[in-house]
Design a protein around this motif. Sequence first.
Motif, mmCIF file in Angstrom:
data_model
loop_
_atom_site.group_PDB
_atom_site.id
_atom_site.type_symbol
_atom_site.label_atom_id
_atom_site.label_comp_id
_atom_site.label_asym_id
_atom_site.label_seq_id
_atom_site.Cartn_x
_atom_site.Cartn_y
_atom_site.Cartn_z
ATOM 1 N N GLN A 142 -8.576 28.112 6.089
ATOM 2 C CA GLN A 142 -8.964 29.479 6.436
ATOM 3 C C GLN A 142 -8.738 29.766 7.914
ATOM 4 O OE1 GLN A 142 -10.034 31.920 4.082
ATOM 5 N NE2 GLN A 142 -9.369 33.094 5.864
ATOM 6 N N GLU A 143 -9.094 28.827 8.766
ATOM 7 C CA GLU A 143 -8.890 29.035 10.198
ATOM 8 C C GLU A 143 -7.397 29.147 10.522
ATOM 9 O OE1 GLU A 143 -11.146 26.794 13.024
ATOM 10 O OE2 GLU A 143 -12.673 26.257 11.526
ATOM 11 N N PHE A 144 -6.590 28.318 9.857
ATOM 12 C CA PHE A 144 -5.149 28.387 10.053
ATOM 13 C C PHE A 144 -4.610 29.747 9.624
ATOM 14 C CE2 PHE A 144 -1.010 27.956 7.856
ATOM 15 C CZ PHE A 144 -0.209 27.744 8.972
ATOM 16 N N GLU A 145 -5.012 30.209 8.458
ATOM 17 C CA GLU A 145 -4.503 31.490 7.940
ATOM 18 C C GLU A 145 -4.916 32.651 8.841
ATOM 19 O OE1 GLU A 145 -4.356 30.463 3.142
ATOM 20 O OE2 GLU A 145 -5.966 31.733 3.954
ATOM 21 N N ASN A 146 -6.121 32.596 9.390
ATOM 22 C CA ASN A 146 -6.585 33.684 10.253
ATOM 23 C C ASN A 146 -5.688 33.866 11.478
ATOM 24 O OD1 ASN A 146 -8.740 34.104 8.539
ATOM 25 N ND2 ASN A 146 -10.222 32.991 9.802
ATOM 26 N N ILE A 147 -5.100 32.795 11.947
ATOM 27 C CA ILE A 147 -4.211 32.874 13.107
ATOM 28 C C ILE A 147 -2.773 33.123 12.678
ATOM 29 C CG2 ILE A 147 -3.335 31.649 15.127
ATOM 30 C CD1 ILE A 147 -6.312 32.294 15.280
ATOM 31 N N ALA A 148 -2.311 32.375 11.687
ATOM 32 C CA ALA A 148 -0.882 32.361 11.360
ATOM 33 C C ALA A 148 -0.406 33.604 10.620
ATOM 34 C CB ALA A 148 -0.547 31.111 10.545
ATOM 35 N N LEU A 149 -1.121 34.007 9.592
ATOM 36 C CA LEU A 149 -0.601 35.060 8.718
ATOM 37 C C LEU A 149 -0.369 36.389 9.427
ATOM 38 C CD1 LEU A 149 -2.521 34.335 5.382
ATOM 39 C CD2 LEU A 149 -0.197 33.678 6.036
ATOM 40 N N PRO A 150 -1.284 36.853 10.299
ATOM 41 C CA PRO A 150 -1.015 38.136 10.970
ATOM 42 C C PRO A 150 0.242 38.121 11.836
ATOM 43 C CG PRO A 150 -3.338 37.551 11.154
ATOM 44 C CD PRO A 150 -2.639 36.342 10.618
ATOM 45 N N THR A 151 0.631 36.952 12.351
ATOM 46 C CA THR A 151 1.806 36.891 13.224
ATOM 47 C C THR A 151 3.117 36.924 12.445
ATOM 48 O OG1 THR A 151 2.100 34.463 13.257
ATOM 49 C CG2 THR A 151 0.464 35.417 14.754
ATOM 50 N N LEU A 152 3.035 36.736 11.129
ATOM 51 C CA LEU A 152 4.251 36.646 10.308
ATOM 52 C C LEU A 152 4.381 37.818 9.342
ATOM 53 C CD1 LEU A 152 4.126 32.825 9.456
ATOM 54 C CD2 LEU A 152 5.344 33.949 11.331
ATOM 55 N N GLN A 153 3.714 38.920 9.669
ATOM 56 C CA GLN A 153 3.806 40.098 8.818
ATOM 57 C C GLN A 153 5.227 40.657 8.810
ATOM 58 O OE1 GLN A 153 1.311 41.367 6.814
ATOM 59 N NE2 GLN A 153 0.280 39.472 7.436
ATOM 60 N N LYS A 154 5.572 41.344 7.720
ATOM 61 C CA LYS A 154 6.900 41.943 7.607
ATOM 62 C C LYS A 154 7.100 42.964 8.716
ATOM 63 C CE LYS A 154 7.313 41.375 2.612
ATOM 64 N NZ LYS A 154 7.499 42.053 1.308
ATOM 65 N N ASP A 155 8.310 42.973 9.258
ATOM 66 C CA ASP A 155 8.656 43.890 10.341
ATOM 67 C C ASP A 155 10.096 44.301 10.146
ATOM 68 O OD1 ASP A 155 9.468 44.957 12.956
ATOM 69 O OD2 ASP A 155 7.547 44.169 13.657
ATOM 70 N N GLU A 156 10.358 45.605 10.210
ATOM 71 C CA GLU A 156 11.712 46.106 9.978
ATOM 72 C C GLU A 156 12.617 45.961 11.192
ATOM 73 O OE1 GLU A 156 12.771 46.899 6.998
ATOM 74 O OE2 GLU A 156 10.750 46.383 6.325
#
Length: 243
Positions: A142-156
């Motif tokens: 959970q701690e990993f996902e809280n940091i990692a996932l927002p930085t890898l969001q889709k971007d056009e």
Amino acid sequence: MTMAADTSANVKINLIDVWLTHKPCRPRKILILENFMWVTETCSGLTTSIGGMNDTKKLKYFVLTGDPGVGKTTIIKRICECLQGKGVKTSGIYTEEVRTNGIREGFDVISLNGVKGRLARDQRLLSTPAKYKVGKYGVLIQEFENIALPTLQKDEDCKLCLVIDEIGKMEFYSIPFKNRIKEIFTNNSNNFVIATIPIRNSDPLIELIRHHNEAKVWVVTRGNRNIIYEDIVKEIFCNILSN
């Protein structure tokens, strides 16, 4: 042995050209031009490009591999500083060891904008044992996902460079993270990616990344880690600026 060939676009190349030299820091090049592999070894390291023989093909994925502790993360951080200094937008994560009095206690995950969280800790230091572990380390998903996932969001933004250090066993205990990696390494992905992977064969998705036809892989060693950086940066800029 060197054999000449017509390499024009209309000629099917069916040739093996091997050039070997024993002089220090001179290239050793093996070109297998009929299907699938280009391997070049120089004093700055071993690089492979697999899946086609057009040496002007566009690359999207720039992948570092090597033994643990060899310096991959240090190179990644240098590359990010260079890209940001040239105005290239970056987003992503890197991992660092956590040590106390010289003893490794675990690993942190850190976003490129400085937000830090725990990736893994020695199980003995956790009040509640983690469900998943690698060796003696409990993985704090959970701690990993809280940091990692927002930085890898889709971007056009097709010139956005995603940084993922590392794509490995610990990180893959997070199913959302693994699913996002699958999306990033599809042909429909718009972004450039700089990533690190384990040197040993592992998860099928990691092997797909290692052999992706739009990827170039560098093997980092203690002998080349101080000079390989320039080659990687040059390759990245050649592809980003030509996009």
